[in-house]
Design an enzyme around this catalytic site. Structure first.
Site, short mmCIF file in Angstrom:
data_model
loop_
_atom_site.label_atom_id
_atom_site.label_comp_id
_atom_site.label_asym_id
_atom_site.label_seq_id
_atom_site.Cartn_x
_atom_site.Cartn_y
_atom_site.Cartn_z
N PRO A 92 -33.75 6.15 29.19
CA PRO A 92 -32.77 5.21 29.73
C PRO A 92 -33.31 3.79 29.73
CG PRO A 92 -32.82 7.19 31.07
CD PRO A 92 -33.93 7.32 30.08
N CYS A 93 -32.49 2.86 29.25
CA CYS A 93 -32.97 1.49 29.04
C CYS A 93 -32.67 0.56 30.20
CB CYS A 93 -32.35 0.92 27.77
SG CYS A 93 -30.54 0.78 27.83
#
Length: 351
Positions: A79-80
């Protein structure tokens, strides 16, 4: 050659590797809607729906038959949000920042031939010192005989009709990985455009659904926003509106002009986000001035280069989130093709 896709989401990276000839064998993600989408589109793959921190190495090994005699590739697109420039509340205590490090125990045990990582630019610059999560991961790769390269790339140079900057890390066991050559925007090769990918879809108005494709569904737009769109030309935005239509918050603010804007037919679109089917969250208005609406799920997916028959499960918010978070399929495919060639070249040298 088998792919294990950590943090797989709906499967953008997996589909790219599949199209390049790899066998997608396992997806891992904790999101239930992404899990349903993934299993729908990759019916022959195994799946683990769980937080990676609760997944043991033996659980992965059990799901991938004959892994000891296979060339494994790991995709690890964590997840960014903790590193995104759009996240104005980034804090070092965000426990998602350590998710990439969770893959180290799987790498150490299963020894994939290649590792592919895609994330937003920013992960590499946050605490790049020895105690930073990105630097720590690179040190780990060195210790376990992986050579690596990382670059910030923009997806339109690889044929994706979208200006999407990402950090890509490639690692190769006992060898130097190679980045794919740029395919667009060089030597007079034009970029792929919005027209190329969504120009032939049936026209819709706000609130309508294509009877032949439930994902080609246009969100309802309030009448005052319809009026704003009617004053927005192709490629235009709120700066084209008459003064009486301006929002109060924009009257003394010149930034964020993409909000409520329309795309251009003859250019790549701007970065698609997890709210890419809403006109109030970016330049997500349809480029056709006769269609006063945001792009549909199908249009967003096509601009992410998903195949036309790819399915997304869940409610509206879940579908947009899956599409916006995905690795563009064509981008993953370009990197997968280079890995495929390197694996075969190595096999030829080894006899």
């Amino acid at each position: 050659m088998k792919v294990i896709d950590f943090f797989c989401g709906c499967g953008g990276a997996s589909k790219g590797f599949e199209l390049a000839g790899f066998e997608v064998t396992l997806g891992i993600d904790f999101d239930k809607n992404a899990a349903e989408s993934y299993q729908t589109n990759f019916p022959n793959a195994q799946f683990i729906q769980a937080d990676i921190r609760n997944v043991k190495v033996k659980h992965v090994a059990e799901k991938v038959s004959d892994w000891k005699n296979s060339d494994l590739v790991f995709c690890a697109c964590a997840p960014c949000q903790p590193f995104s420039s759009q996240n104005k509340q980034r804090v070092s205590s965000d426990d998602r920042r350590s998710l990439l490090s969770e893959t180290k125990r799987f790498i150490r045990a299963l020894r994939p031939k290649f590792i592919f990582i895609e994330n937003v630019p920013g992960i590499q610059s946050i605490k790049l010192a020895d105690n930073g999560p990105f630097a720590d991961f690179l040190h780990f790769l060195n210790r376990f005989e992986y050579q690596y390269e990382y670059r910030v790339i923009s997806s339109e140079f690889y044929g994706v009709p979208q200006q999407r900057k990402r950090l890509v890390v490639l690692a190769r066991l006992n060898g130097q990985p190679t980045f794919p050559l740029l395919t667009h925007g060089m030597d007079n090769t034009r970029f792929a455009t919005v027209q190329d990918y969504i120009g032939e879809l049936p026209p819709l108005q706000a609130g309508e659904v294509d009877p032949n494709d439930s994902l080609h569904e246009a969100a309802v737009v309030e009448p005052h926003n319809i009026e704003r769109l009617m004053h927005t030309p192709e490629g235009g935005d709120r700066r084209n509106w008459p003064a009486e239509l301006w929002l109060q918050c924009h009257k003394n603010y010149s930034g964020h002009t993409d909000v409520y804007g329309r795309m251009r037919w003859d250019a790549p679109c701007k970065t698609l986000t997890t709210k890419c089917t809403s006109i109030s969250n970016g330049r997500f208005g349809h480029p056709d001035t006769a269609q006063n609406r945001a792009i549909t799920f199908r249009e967003a997916a096509l601009l992410q280069t998903f195949p036309k028959d790819f399915q997304f499960k869940g409610n509206r918010a879940a579908k947009s989130k899956q599409i916006g978070n995905a690795v563009p399929v064509l981008l993953a495919q370009r990197f997968a093709e280079v890995m495929w060639n390197q694996l075969h070249e190595q096999e030829d040298r080894d006899g």
